[in-house]
Scaffold this motif. Structure first.
Motif, PDB file in Angstrom:
ATOM      1  N   PHE A  79     -17.936  30.730  18.191  1.00  0.00           N
ATOM      2  CA  PHE A  79     -18.224  29.433  17.586  1.00  0.00           C
ATOM      3  C   PHE A  79     -19.339  28.748  18.372  1.00  0.00           C
ATOM      4  CE2 PHE A  79     -17.527  24.905  16.733  1.00  0.00           C
ATOM      5  CZ  PHE A  79     -17.469  24.927  15.343  1.00  0.00           C
ATOM      6  N   CYS A  80     -20.205  28.031  17.650  1.00  0.00           N
ATOM      7  CA  CYS A  80     -21.388  27.421  18.251  1.00  0.00           C
ATOM      8  C   CYS A  80     -21.033  26.517  19.431  1.00  0.00           C
ATOM      9  CB  CYS A  80     -22.152  26.623  17.197  1.00  0.00           C
ATOM     10  SG  CYS A  80     -23.559  25.708  17.848  1.00  0.00           S
ATOM     11  N   LEU A  81     -21.607  26.808  20.581  1.00  0.00           N
ATOM     12  CA  LEU A  81     -21.354  26.032  21.785  1.00  0.00           C
ATOM     13  C   LEU A  81     -21.868  24.602  21.651  1.00  0.00           C
ATOM     14  CD1 LEU A  81     -20.255  26.334  24.711  1.00  0.00           C
ATOM     15  CD2 LEU A  81     -22.595  26.862  25.405  1.00  0.00           C
ATOM     16  N   GLY A  82     -22.919  24.422  20.841  1.00  0.00           N
ATOM     17  CA  GLY A  82     -23.541  23.110  20.715  1.00  0.00           C
ATOM     18  C   GLY A  82     -23.182  22.358  19.450  1.00  0.00           C
ATOM     19  N   ALA A  83     -22.084  22.723  18.796  1.00  0.00           N
ATOM     20  CA  ALA A  83     -21.748  22.117  17.498  1.00  0.00           C
ATOM     21  C   ALA A  83     -21.581  20.598  17.601  1.00  0.00           C
ATOM     22  CB  ALA A  83     -20.469  22.747  16.940  1.00  0.00           C
ATOM     23  N   HIS A  84     -20.897  20.140  18.641  1.00  0.00           N
ATOM     24  CA  HIS A  84     -20.674  18.695  18.774  1.00  0.00           C
ATOM     25  C   HIS A  84     -21.988  17.964  19.028  1.00  0.00           C
ATOM     26  CE1 HIS A  84     -16.411  19.113  18.496  1.00  0.00           C
ATOM     27  NE2 HIS A  84     -16.328  19.873  19.580  1.00  0.00           N
ATOM     28  N   LEU A  85     -22.861  18.568  19.834  1.00  0.00           N
ATOM     29  CA  LEU A  85     -24.167  17.962  20.093  1.00  0.00           C
ATOM     30  C   LEU A  85     -25.005  17.931  18.815  1.00  0.00           C
ATOM     31  CD1 LEU A  85     -26.278  16.788  22.000  1.00  0.00           C
ATOM     32  CD2 LEU A  85     -26.968  19.130  22.571  1.00  0.00           C
ATOM     33  N   ALA A  86     -24.976  19.014  18.049  1.00  0.00           N
ATOM     34  CA  ALA A  86     -25.734  19.051  16.796  1.00  0.00           C
ATOM     35  C   ALA A  86     -25.258  17.962  15.841  1.00  0.00           C
ATOM     36  CB  ALA A  86     -25.595  20.427  16.147  1.00  0.00           C
ATOM     37  N   ARG A  87     -23.943  17.815  15.721  1.00  0.00           N
ATOM     38  CA  ARG A  87     -23.404  16.762  14.850  1.00  0.00           C
ATOM     39  C   ARG A  87     -23.874  15.382  15.311  1.00  0.00           C
ATOM     40  NH1 ARG A  87     -18.176  20.123  15.301  1.00  0.00           N
ATOM     41  NH2 ARG A  87     -17.927  21.050  13.223  1.00  0.00           N
ATOM     42  N   ARG A  88     -23.857  15.167  16.624  1.00  0.00           N
ATOM     43  CA  ARG A  88     -24.278  13.872  17.150  1.00  0.00           C
ATOM     44  C   ARG A  88     -25.772  13.646  16.894  1.00  0.00           C
ATOM     45  NH1 ARG A  88     -22.338  10.403  21.024  1.00  0.00           N
ATOM     46  NH2 ARG A  88     -20.367  11.001  20.067  1.00  0.00           N
ATOM     47  N   GLU A  89     -26.582  14.664  17.092  1.00  0.00           N
ATOM     48  CA  GLU A  89     -28.026  14.519  16.899  1.00  0.00           C
ATOM     49  C   GLU A  89     -28.363  14.204  15.443  1.00  0.00           C
ATOM     50  OE1 GLU A  89     -29.851  17.446  20.343  1.00  0.00           O
ATOM     51  OE2 GLU A  89     -29.148  18.332  18.468  1.00  0.00           O
TER      52      GLU A  89
ATOM     53  N   HIS B 290     -33.971  19.420   6.247  1.00  0.00           N
ATOM     54  CA  HIS B 290     -33.318  19.728   4.973  1.00  0.00           C
ATOM     55  C   HIS B 290     -32.523  18.520   4.468  1.00  0.00           C
ATOM     56  CE1 HIS B 290     -34.065  23.961   4.094  1.00  0.00           C
ATOM     57  NE2 HIS B 290     -33.916  24.240   5.384  1.00  0.00           N
ATOM     58  N   GLY B 291     -31.883  17.790   5.390  1.00  0.00           N
ATOM     59  CA  GLY B 291     -31.103  16.633   4.996  1.00  0.00           C
ATOM     60  C   GLY B 291     -31.955  15.567   4.332  1.00  0.00           C
ATOM     61  N   LEU B 292     -33.128  15.298   4.899  1.00  0.00           N
ATOM     62  CA  LEU B 292     -34.014  14.311   4.282  1.00  0.00           C
ATOM     63  C   LEU B 292     -34.463  14.787   2.903  1.00  0.00           C
ATOM     64  CD1 LEU B 292     -35.614  11.718   4.332  1.00  0.00           C
ATOM     65  CD2 LEU B 292     -37.433  12.923   5.573  1.00  0.00           C
ATOM     66  N   ASP B 293     -34.756  16.066   2.791  1.00  0.00           N
ATOM     67  CA  ASP B 293     -35.141  16.621   1.489  1.00  0.00           C
ATOM     68  C   ASP B 293     -34.000  16.488   0.486  1.00  0.00           C
ATOM     69  OD1 ASP B 293     -36.959  18.138  -0.253  1.00  0.00           O
ATOM     70  OD2 ASP B 293     -35.548  19.789   0.008  1.00  0.00           O
ATOM     71  N   LEU B 294     -32.771  16.768   0.927  1.00  0.00           N
ATOM     72  CA  LEU B 294     -31.614  16.680   0.037  1.00  0.00           C
ATOM     73  C   LEU B 294     -31.353  15.241  -0.408  1.00  0.00           C
ATOM     74  CD1 LEU B 294     -29.196  19.187   1.789  1.00  0.00           C
ATOM     75  CD2 LEU B 294     -30.106  19.395  -0.535  1.00  0.00           C
ATOM     76  N   PHE B 295     -31.444  14.290   0.505  1.00  0.00           N
ATOM     77  CA  PHE B 295     -31.201  12.899   0.129  1.00  0.00           C
ATOM     78  C   PHE B 295     -32.308  12.357  -0.772  1.00  0.00           C
ATOM     79  CE2 PHE B 295     -28.462  12.696   4.067  1.00  0.00           C
ATOM     80  CZ  PHE B 295     -27.278  12.588   3.354  1.00  0.00           C
ATOM     81  N   THR B 296     -33.497  12.942  -0.686  1.00  0.00           N
ATOM     82  CA  THR B 296     -34.572  12.572  -1.605  1.00  0.00           C
ATOM     83  C   THR B 296     -34.290  13.118  -3.002  1.00  0.00           C
ATOM     84  OG1 THR B 296     -36.185  12.565   0.220  1.00  0.00           O
ATOM     85  CG2 THR B 296     -37.059  12.689  -2.027  1.00  0.00           C
TER      86      THR B 296
ATOM     87  N   GLU C 101     -33.960  24.419  17.253  1.00  0.00           N
ATOM     88  CA  GLU C 101     -34.456  24.936  15.978  1.00  0.00           C
ATOM     89  C   GLU C 101     -33.481  24.651  14.832  1.00  0.00           C
ATOM     90  OE1 GLU C 101     -37.221  26.505  14.920  1.00  0.00           O
ATOM     91  OE2 GLU C 101     -38.250  26.366  16.831  1.00  0.00           O
ATOM     92  N   THR C 102     -32.224  24.975  15.015  1.00  0.00           N
ATOM     93  CA  THR C 102     -31.284  24.836  13.905  1.00  0.00           C
ATOM     94  C   THR C 102     -31.028  23.372  13.571  1.00  0.00           C
ATOM     95  OG1 THR C 102     -29.478  25.063  15.498  1.00  0.00           O
ATOM     96  CG2 THR C 102     -30.132  27.037  14.311  1.00  0.00           C
ATOM     97  N   THR C 103     -30.939  22.512  14.591  1.00  0.00           N
ATOM     98  CA  THR C 103     -30.631  21.110  14.332  1.00  0.00           C
ATOM     99  C   THR C 103     -31.809  20.401  13.678  1.00  0.00           C
ATOM    100  OG1 THR C 103     -29.135  21.103  16.225  1.00  0.00           O
ATOM    101  CG2 THR C 103     -29.810  18.971  15.361  1.00  0.00           C
ATOM    102  N   ARG C 104     -33.021  20.662  14.137  1.00  0.00           N
ATOM    103  CA  ARG C 104     -34.158  19.989  13.503  1.00  0.00           C
ATOM    104  C   ARG C 104     -34.345  20.465  12.072  1.00  0.00           C
ATOM    105  NH1 ARG C 104     -39.951  22.199  14.426  1.00  0.00           N
ATOM    106  NH2 ARG C 104     -39.644  24.348  15.068  1.00  0.00           N
TER     107      ARG C 104
ATOM    108  N   MET D 268     -30.028  10.648  14.224  1.00  0.00           N
ATOM    109  CA  MET D 268     -31.326  10.661  13.548  1.00  0.00           C
ATOM    110  C   MET D 268     -31.255   9.916  12.216  1.00  0.00           C
ATOM    111  SD  MET D 268     -34.479  11.375  13.449  1.00  0.00           S
ATOM    112  CE  MET D 268     -34.870  12.633  14.673  1.00  0.00           C
ATOM    113  N   PHE D 269     -30.232  10.199  11.401  1.00  0.00           N
ATOM    114  CA  PHE D 269     -30.140   9.529  10.103  1.00  0.00           C
ATOM    115  C   PHE D 269     -29.731   8.067  10.244  1.00  0.00           C
ATOM    116  CE2 PHE D 269     -30.148  13.862   8.349  1.00  0.00           C
ATOM    117  CZ  PHE D 269     -31.150  13.678   7.413  1.00  0.00           C
ATOM    118  N   ARG D 270     -28.907   7.750  11.245  1.00  0.00           N
ATOM    119  CA  ARG D 270     -28.566   6.347  11.469  1.00  0.00           C
ATOM    120  C   ARG D 270     -29.833   5.533  11.762  1.00  0.00           C
ATOM    121  NH1 ARG D 270     -25.148   6.578  15.780  1.00  0.00           N
ATOM    122  NH2 ARG D 270     -23.244   6.500  14.523  1.00  0.00           N
ATOM    123  N   GLU D 271     -30.666   6.033  12.656  1.00  0.00           N
ATOM    124  CA  GLU D 271     -31.865   5.288  13.050  1.00  0.00           C
ATOM    125  C   GLU D 271     -32.937   5.320  11.964  1.00  0.00           C
ATOM    126  OE1 GLU D 271     -32.038   3.326  15.739  1.00  0.00           O
ATOM    127  OE2 GLU D 271     -29.925   3.892  15.865  1.00  0.00           O
ATOM    128  N   LEU D 272     -33.098   6.474  11.316  1.00  0.00           N
ATOM    129  CA  LEU D 272     -34.093   6.559  10.240  1.00  0.00           C
ATOM    130  C   LEU D 272     -33.775   5.577   9.120  1.00  0.00           C
ATOM    131  CD1 LEU D 272     -35.045  10.266   9.385  1.00  0.00           C
ATOM    132  CD2 LEU D 272     -36.599   8.373   9.868  1.00  0.00           C
TER     133      LEU D 272
END
Length: 255
Positions: free
Chosen positions: A205-215, A105-111, A97-100, A219-223
């Motif tokens: 501290f978020c257990l999945g922080a590194h995974l979220a950063r990678r995801e 939001h990132g796509l909206d911000l870059f727009t 939920e948080t990563t998606r 996503m933005f690299r491929e998009l």
């Protein structure tokens, strides 16, 4: 995880319910008992899916995370079905939920900020780490968290007693003018290292922080590689919730 593809929609729907807040699209409005029932059913759905898979993987392991989890043995201890179910709920709800939402939001911000988008695409690999941190800081996908004081203390001149309930507003901390200059400006070149979008230092501290950063990075690299002109085309449709800064839908165009 090894979840069958035909269960993906079920998993997504259950996570939407669990973090729906007050959004009537996912939860029955005006009936607390029905809301509680819907939340329990969503959690049970996720538990059943992964516990059934876990029982199969104990007998017939495969190349997936569930097999690794259920067959691990540390000092004679292994995960129970209930522990596996609880872990899966945490992983797919908190992680997905948080990563998606950060990605949307990132796509909206870059727009909205084409100059920042140009900076990113001008040197993607060098600038994406800072861009990810700035997206998480600026968006703060989790709005707040509550904790209980374990001892008497004083915080910024405010006395806190053992047992007091404290609400931590990540939105406020991530716009702290003593930490971030012009905090309401989206700037992928700023030093966002002091943000608390993944929590603060310590055991929470978020257990999945590194995974979220990678995801977010992938996503933005491929998009942007496949569809350099991708952009939002309308205002995001926001989740009606206080806990998650969620986006339900974001219309977009690829060029």
């Amino acid at each position: 995880m090894g979840i069958a593809e035909d269960r993906y929609r079920t998993v997504l729907d259950a996570t939407n319910v669990i973090l729906a807040g007050n959004d009537a699209e996912f939860l029955p409005a005006g009936d607390p008992e029905q809301v509680a029932l819907a939340l329990l059913e969503a959690g049970q759905t996720l538990k059943d899916i992964v516990e059934d898979l876990g029982r199969k993987r104990r007998v017939e392991p495969a190349d997936d995370l569930v097999s690794a989890l259920v067959n691990a043995n540390i000092d004679g201890e292994s995960l129970t079905d209930q522990e596996l179910g609880s872990f899966f709920i945490l992983l797919v709800v908190a992680g997905n939920e948080t990563t998606r939402n950060a990605i949307a939001h990132g796509l909206d911000l870059f727009t909205r900020h084409p100059g920042q988008r140009a900076l990113l695409t001008g040197d993607f690999e060098a600038r994406i780490p800072g861009a990810v941190e700035e997206i998480v800081r600026y968006v703060s996908p989790v709005t707040w968290m509550r904790r209980t004081a374990t001892r008497d203390t004083t915080l910024n001149g405010q006395d806190v007693k053992e047992g007091d309930k404290l609400v931590l507003y990540y939105w406020s901390a991530n716009r702290d003018e003593t930490v971030f200059e012009d905090a309401d400006r989206f700037d992928i070149l700023r030093d966002s290292g002091g943000h608390v979008g993944f929590g603060g230092p310590g055991p929470h501290f978020c257990l999945g922080a590194h995974l979220a950063r990678r995801e977010i990075t992938v996503m933005f690299r491929e998009l942007l590689r496949r569809h350099p002109g991708v952009r939002a085309t309308a205002e995001p449709e926001r989740l009606e919730a206080s806990f998650i800064n969620g986006i339900k839908r974001l219309p977009y165009a690829l060029s």
